[in-house]
Motif scaffolding. Structure first.
Motif, short mmCIF file in Angstrom:
data_model
loop_
_atom_site.label_atom_id
_atom_site.label_comp_id
_atom_site.label_asym_id
_atom_site.label_seq_id
_atom_site.Cartn_x
_atom_site.Cartn_y
_atom_site.Cartn_z
N LEU A 70 43.56 47.12 41.26
CA LEU A 70 44.47 46.97 42.50
C LEU A 70 45.58 45.95 42.39
O LEU A 70 46.82 46.22 42.65
N THR A 71 45.52 44.91 41.23
CA THR A 71 46.52 44.00 41.15
C THR A 71 47.70 44.79 40.36
O THR A 71 48.97 44.66 40.40
N LEU A 72 47.22 45.44 39.21
CA LEU A 72 48.22 46.29 38.40
C LEU A 72 48.85 47.46 39.26
O LEU A 72 50.07 47.40 38.91
N ILE A 73 47.99 48.00 40.00
CA ILE A 73 48.75 49.19 40.93
C ILE A 73 49.72 48.38 41.83
O ILE A 73 50.93 49.08 41.86
N SER A 74 49.35 47.29 42.40
CA SER A 74 50.30 46.82 43.55
C SER A 74 51.63 46.15 42.69
O SER A 74 52.95 46.25 43.09
N ALA A 75 51.50 45.77 41.48
CA ALA A 75 52.69 45.36 40.64
C ALA A 75 53.57 46.44 40.36
O ALA A 75 54.57 46.31 40.41
N GLY A 76 52.87 47.68 39.91
CA GLY A 76 53.64 48.67 39.60
C GLY A 76 54.52 49.20 40.79
O GLY A 76 55.58 49.67 40.84
N LEU A 77 53.70 49.27 41.94
CA LEU A 77 54.47 49.64 43.16
C LEU A 77 55.78 48.72 43.70
O LEU A 77 56.57 49.24 44.25
#
Length: 58
Positions: free
Chosen positions: A15-22
């Motif tokens: 979720l951290t990596l996904i939120s950073a990408g978003l």
């Protein structure tokens, strides 16, 4: 495996990596959105001057 015991740690990492990408995608998408053109800036200045005139007469 890699010290990622249970489901909470891998889920948090994902979720951290996904939120950073978003966040990066949103920043790139809206890079120059919201800036006024010269015509819009002149119109805004005219509205401000008109507003000052109205306030002075009150």
């Amino acid at each position: 495996m890699f010290g990622l015991e249970g489901i909470g740690v891998p889920a948090g990492l994902a979720l951290t990596l996904i939120s950073a990408g978003l966040c990066i995608w949103y920043g790139l998408k809206n890079w120059n959105v919201g800036h006024l053109t010269e015509q819009e800036d002149r119109q805004k200045q005219a509205w401000i001057q008109e507003e000052h005139k109205v306030e002075e007469t009150l």
